[in-house]
Design a protein around this motif. Structure first.
Motif, PDB file in Angstrom:
ATOM      1  N   UNK A   1       0.568  42.555 -25.054  1.00  0.00           N
ATOM      2  CA  UNK A   1       0.081  43.559 -23.941  1.00  0.00           C
ATOM      3  C   UNK A   1      -1.323  42.793 -23.794  1.00  0.00           C
ATOM      4  N   UNK A   2      -1.988  42.899 -22.877  1.00  0.00           N
ATOM      5  CA  UNK A   2      -3.368  42.737 -22.656  1.00  0.00           C
ATOM      6  C   UNK A   2      -4.377  43.832 -21.974  1.00  0.00           C
ATOM      7  N   UNK A   3      -3.602  45.160 -22.351  1.00  0.00           N
ATOM      8  CA  UNK A   3      -4.166  46.273 -22.064  1.00  0.00           C
ATOM      9  C   UNK A   3      -4.273  47.318 -23.422  1.00  0.00           C
ATOM     10  N   UNK A   4      -5.026  48.138 -23.406  1.00  0.00           N
ATOM     11  CA  UNK A   4      -4.935  48.877 -24.563  1.00  0.00           C
ATOM     12  C   UNK A   4      -5.613  50.240 -24.447  1.00  0.00           C
ATOM     13  N   UNK A   5      -5.234  51.454 -24.800  1.00  0.00           N
ATOM     14  CA  UNK A   5      -5.606  52.760 -24.223  1.00  0.00           C
ATOM     15  C   UNK A   5      -5.880  53.285 -25.707  1.00  0.00           C
ATOM     16  N   UNK A   6      -7.199  53.815 -25.681  1.00  0.00           N
ATOM     17  CA  UNK A   6      -7.717  54.699 -26.908  1.00  0.00           C
ATOM     18  C   UNK A   6      -7.996  56.124 -26.670  1.00  0.00           C
ATOM     19  N   UNK A   7      -7.592  56.792 -27.347  1.00  0.00           N
ATOM     20  CA  UNK A   7      -8.072  58.334 -27.299  1.00  0.00           C
ATOM     21  C   UNK A   7      -9.320  58.413 -28.142  1.00  0.00           C
ATOM     22  N   UNK A   8     -10.499  59.050 -27.804  1.00  0.00           N
ATOM     23  CA  UNK A   8     -11.402  58.854 -28.742  1.00  0.00           C
ATOM     24  C   UNK A   8     -11.948  60.500 -29.244  1.00  0.00           C
TER      25      UNK A   8
ATOM     26  N   UNK B   1       2.150  43.773 -32.782  1.00  0.00           N
ATOM     27  CA  UNK B   1       1.390  43.531 -34.085  1.00  0.00           C
ATOM     28  C   UNK B   1       0.049  42.751 -33.770  1.00  0.00           C
ATOM     29  N   UNK B   2      -0.032  42.036 -32.474  1.00  0.00           N
ATOM     30  CA  UNK B   2      -1.314  41.238 -32.033  1.00  0.00           C
ATOM     31  C   UNK B   2      -2.301  42.093 -31.770  1.00  0.00           C
ATOM     32  N   UNK B   3      -2.174  43.421 -31.251  1.00  0.00           N
ATOM     33  CA  UNK B   3      -2.979  44.275 -30.837  1.00  0.00           C
ATOM     34  C   UNK B   3      -3.383  45.228 -32.288  1.00  0.00           C
ATOM     35  N   UNK B   4      -2.421  45.313 -33.028  1.00  0.00           N
ATOM     36  CA  UNK B   4      -2.851  45.677 -34.247  1.00  0.00           C
ATOM     37  C   UNK B   4      -3.924  44.958 -34.957  1.00  0.00           C
ATOM     38  N   UNK B   5      -3.688  43.699 -35.205  1.00  0.00           N
ATOM     39  CA  UNK B   5      -4.637  42.636 -35.775  1.00  0.00           C
ATOM     40  C   UNK B   5      -6.238  42.715 -35.044  1.00  0.00           C
ATOM     41  N   UNK B   6      -6.014  42.730 -33.883  1.00  0.00           N
ATOM     42  CA  UNK B   6      -7.337  42.771 -33.084  1.00  0.00           C
ATOM     43  C   UNK B   6      -8.131  44.033 -33.324  1.00  0.00           C
ATOM     44  N   UNK B   7      -7.329  45.238 -33.305  1.00  0.00           N
ATOM     45  CA  UNK B   7      -8.167  46.403 -33.505  1.00  0.00           C
ATOM     46  C   UNK B   7      -8.625  46.426 -34.703  1.00  0.00           C
ATOM     47  N   UNK B   8      -7.896  45.855 -36.040  1.00  0.00           N
ATOM     48  CA  UNK B   8      -8.384  45.937 -37.257  1.00  0.00           C
ATOM     49  C   UNK B   8      -9.598  44.832 -37.541  1.00  0.00           C
ATOM     50  N   UNK B   9      -9.851  43.756 -36.687  1.00  0.00           N
ATOM     51  CA  UNK B   9     -10.538  42.947 -36.631  1.00  0.00           C
ATOM     52  C   UNK B   9     -12.025  43.697 -36.175  1.00  0.00           C
ATOM     53  N   UNK B  10     -11.918  44.504 -34.865  1.00  0.00           N
ATOM     54  CA  UNK B  10     -12.718  45.288 -34.400  1.00  0.00           C
ATOM     55  C   UNK B  10     -13.197  46.188 -35.281  1.00  0.00           C
ATOM     56  N   UNK B  11     -12.494  46.745 -36.221  1.00  0.00           N
ATOM     57  CA  UNK B  11     -12.905  47.936 -37.029  1.00  0.00           C
ATOM     58  C   UNK B  11     -13.514  47.234 -38.095  1.00  0.00           C
ATOM     59  N   UNK B  12     -13.030  46.137 -38.551  1.00  0.00           N
ATOM     60  CA  UNK B  12     -13.903  45.432 -39.752  1.00  0.00           C
ATOM     61  C   UNK B  12     -15.328  45.094 -39.239  1.00  0.00           C
ATOM     62  N   UNK B  13     -15.515  44.583 -37.889  1.00  0.00           N
ATOM     63  CA  UNK B  13     -16.869  44.335 -37.498  1.00  0.00           C
ATOM     64  C   UNK B  13     -17.682  45.520 -37.227  1.00  0.00           C
TER      65      UNK B  13
ATOM     66  N   UNK C   1      -1.158  34.317 -27.436  1.00  0.00           N
ATOM     67  CA  UNK C   1       0.096  35.163 -26.953  1.00  0.00           C
ATOM     68  C   UNK C   1       1.170  34.321 -26.371  1.00  0.00           C
ATOM     69  N   UNK C   2       0.568  33.186 -25.435  1.00  0.00           N
ATOM     70  CA  UNK C   2       1.483  32.308 -24.865  1.00  0.00           C
ATOM     71  C   UNK C   2       2.652  31.591 -25.836  1.00  0.00           C
ATOM     72  N   UNK C   3       1.908  30.889 -27.064  1.00  0.00           N
ATOM     73  CA  UNK C   3       2.409  30.200 -27.884  1.00  0.00           C
ATOM     74  C   UNK C   3       3.496  31.161 -28.684  1.00  0.00           C
TER      75      UNK C   3
END
Length: 455
Positions: free
Chosen positions: A53-60, A285-297, A346-348
């Motif tokens: 998916x290209x959208x993500x919802x975070x409750x803060x 899984x792709x969004x999980x990876x991207x979130x952890x990359x953001x958390x790492x930064x 995502x396309x590949x």
């Protein structure tokens, strides 16, 4: 010749060549295998919808809180990758958990403080942890003489934060552990209306419990630097960390806040649960990876209460670590998302979701297709061998007379006529001509036997 005929002609030639070798039924067998494989892949693709998916919802958390500012940082990082982020405000950690547990609310991930499950009767089965991202130190600011025990706040007017916040939940747990009746609303204030610092300075309240999910960083810094306000030093921090499993002891060294003014004047011990990034088990899984990359930064650098590289961390507390997060901590982002932009990866990935199942089905199918086809051809030949053996056994038995042998010759004529009607591809000619040769052999024996009897 029309363009269509020109396009079709090579396929027609190939079809004719395969027909000459194997027969048309073999070609149709391959077509059926391909069709079934394609159908299965379409079903798998439709059911799992492998595209990220290209959208993500975070409750803060509340506007201005550390949770909200962290979510804003995530948003900036993720939107550079083409992921649209929606942030939902809340009352804090406990409220975040309630929202994540509510299937009617569309949300993917949220910040949950350790210990938030303590007062929940239903344990969520659909929530997983992506790991701990930071410490969430509890700070108690108060007026008056220095205090060393929380039990000394008994009978004092205490602001413990709004119900639904992590501050409120932890404050209740600590006060109960120190024998303070938390049902006494005369002394416990969930949230003092207006400016909490001003209320503390004006003697409207005696102490305030604050944490990052319900207070802004500016408020915490202001309280620390306000004359007449003291920051509680948890001299029993080690004991709290051992008795309450989700707490950690952290320390603010002397002068860490302001070297010039030496704030604080002494080392201060604090207790802190960790903040976990909690996601629903439907997170891609792709969004999980991207979130952890953001958390790492965001959290990977050194800070007041953390070492460089300490967070994010796959330490499991109240929630099980997501398998996707465990894989990320072990080997990093998946190959595609590590080497290609998010949209391209995502396309590949989506294309592979179709190609791989086809290959897995098609390669074994094509390998066994010739064997299956040969068995099919043999099944058309071998039954006649059984009939031929029975006929030969009857013809040369002791009870066979002349009339019976004549009947058997007629039966042999029927077998031979039936065999001649069988259509066999040239590749299996050995089976066909072998059967016909054996029929001729039996016929010669019958005729020879008949001539012997006549003479």
């Amino acid at each position: 010749m029309t363009p269509i005929k020109t396009f079709i002609q090579p396929f027609q030639i190939l079809f004719n060549k395969i027909s000459a070798l194997y027969g048309k039924s073999f070609i149709w067998s391959i077509i059926v295998v391909l069709g079934i494989s394609l159908f299965v892949c379409v079903l798998v693709f439709t059911f799992f919808n492998s595209a990220a998916p290209t959208t993500l919802t975070i409750v803060s958390g509340p506007d201005g809180s550390i949770f909200r500012k962290t979510a804003d940082k995530y948003k900036v990082i993720l939107e550079k990758q083409g992921i649209k982020v929606k942030i939902i405000p809340s009352d804090g950690s406990s409220d975040n958990l309630d929202i994540l547990m509510n299937p009617k609310i569309k949300v993917d991930v949220g910040f949950v403080q350790g210990g938030s499950l303590e007062d929940k009767t239903d344990k969520p089965e659909n929530l997983l942890s992506l790991g701990s991202i930071s410490y969430q130190p509890l700070m108690i600011f108060y007026r008056g003489e220095p205090k060393t025990l929380i039990s000394e706040f008994k009978g004092k007017r205490i602001d413990i934060g709004e119900d639904g916040s992590g501050t409120h939940s932890l404050a209740i747990a600590l006060l109960k552990a120190n024998g303070i009746n938390t049902d006494d609303s005369k002394y416990l204030i969930e949230k003092y209306p207006g400016n909490a610092v001003r209320a503390l300075l004006d003697n409207h309240i005696d102490a305030i419990f604050v944490m990052g999910d319900s207070a802004s960083l500016e408020l915490i810094q202001k309280l620390i630097q306000t004359p007449g306000i003291q920051l509680f030093n948890f001299v029993q921090a080690d004991a709290y960390a051992r008795r309450i499993k989700y707490l950690n002891k952290i320390q603010i060294p002397e002068g860490a806040l302001d070297l010039g003014k030496n704030i604080p004047e002494n080392d201060i011990s604090l207790i802190a649960p960790t903040v976990e990034l909690i996601a629903r088990d439907t997170l891609h899984p792709a969004l999980s990876d991207m979130l952890l990359e953001a958390a790492k930064e965001v959290h990977g650098t050194a800070g007041l209460t953390r070492k460089a590289g300490e967070f994010p961390s796959p330490v499991e507390h109240e929630f099980k670590i997501s398998p996707d997060a465990a894989r990320y901590y072990a080997s990093g982002k998946s190959f595609l998302y590590r080497n290609f932009p998010f949209w391209m990866a995502s396309l590949i990935n989506r294309m592979l979701a179709v190609i791989v199942p086809i290959a897995l089905l098609l390669i074994p199918s094509l390998r066994i297709a010739p064997a299956v086809y040969r068995w099919h051809m043999q099944s058309r030949i071998y039954p006649w061998y059984k009939a031929l053996l029975e006929l030969e056994r009857d013809a040369f038995s002791a009870k066979a007379d002349e009339s019976k042998r004549e009947a058997l010759i007629k039966q042999l004529d029927y077998i031979e006529a039936s065999v001649n009607k069988i259509k066999i591809p040239a590749t299996f000619g050995d089976l066909f001509y072998g059967l016909r040769g054996h029929i001729s052999f039996v016929r010669q024996r019958l005729l020879a036997e008949q001539q012997t009897v006549d003479t």
